[in-house]
Design an enzyme around this catalytic site. Sequence first.
Site: not given
Ligand SMILES: *Cc1c(COP(=O)(O)O)cnc(C)c1O
Length: 429
Positions: A107
């Site tokens: 993210k």
């Molecule tokens: C947010 C997150 C996900 C999921 O990602 P999306 O784009 O919401 O499908 C998977 N793994 C981790 C570690 C995350 O922080």
Amino acid sequence: MKYYSLNKNASKVSFKEAVIQGLAPDKGLYFPENIIPLDGDFFKNIENLSNETIALETIKQFVGDAIPETVLKQIIAETLCFDFPLVEVEKNIYSLELFHGPTMAFKDVGARFMARCLAYFNKDKADSKNTVLVATSGDTGGAVASGFLGVAGVDVVILYPSGKVSDIQERQLTTLGQNITALEVDGVFDDCQDMVKKAFLDEDLHHKNLTSANSINIARWLPQMFYFFFAYKALKKYNLPITVSCPSGNFGNICAGIMAKRLGLPIAHFVASTNVNDTVPRFLEDGNYDPKPSKATISNAMDVGNPSNFIRIQELYHNDLGEFEKDFSSFTFSDDATTAAMKAIYKTNGYIAEPHGAVGYLGLKKQLKTVDENIGIFLETAHPIKFLDIVEPILGVTLAVPQQIESVLGKEKKSLKIGSYAELKDFLR
Ligand SMILES: *Cc1c(COP(=O)(O)O)cnc(C)c1O
């Protein structure tokens, strides 16, 4: 480039307006009006291009003239300030490690890009600020806090459920100071989310220019295309079809991968791997989208019952199961299967996968059983240290603490406790 609302009851807007608004006035997600494939020379030469050039070429059409190219280049350079290694964990199976950024989850890419876009849009507004309001169950808050730290013209308010995030996650939210405030909510994640939604609809708060920083925001979602191109650049030389598996929660990451394919990126097949929150795997069986309340699992960043970005994926496939079938699968896995996979990957290959990555690995292996020789990539979306309470006992290891995490562990937590929407509103005013 214009964006339309997927609820089809709002005017089209520019990149700038879509980023500032987050959600359209009719509560729909924004979606680009056109997706124009990149030309063949780009893919012919991709191994000679820098990551920054690749990112610029892929995002340019979506930004349009909202940001001048020199500024966009700078935003990209500051976004991509870390590596995206591909690690071969077994023959033809690669982990695409997206966790080398400041908060050690993928993210970081979207949060850093979005923060800098907002800062650019605010640069001439000396006295009117934007307030980014976000609810987090863990990783989002840290990435947003770090991505927006010190960004001029933007205040960030993060709501998190007291006692429900890990120690590392809490410190990533609460120790930065400056323009970041952490509100510790007496409740669960859904309570935080409800308060945020209420604030967005509250007329009394309109002058605060509230914006969300979840993957519904196009500036957080679209830059996630970049690393699919980086992976292709590294694996192109093997000249084999590529299958990619994304551990999926709100389905923003995998949706960005599909967008990359629509730009011409040669990915043969996508797998959306989920934990027992299986709304999408069930949808692919009968075309009936039937969300359920989320269930708690060891891959808790994917504990999502109604994935917010799936509507974008339905748009890309015209909501037609026949179209989905061509290059999209989705599989669900239990915590037991995830734990067993973590152990097997570690025992056989010496690779430490955290629970989200392990779910991705399982989906990849399942899909690859159905095809001839392919290269498989699973996305490792977080560093194992972020889930150390789960990883260490399962694998019987002690993880070394990376420098990014070390630097927050010593810092003092600062948060404001709130228990009701009235308290949030008072604070925002
Ligand atoms: C947010 C997150 C996900 C999921 O990602 P999306 O784009 O919401 O499908 C998977 N793994 C981790 C570690 C995350 O922080």
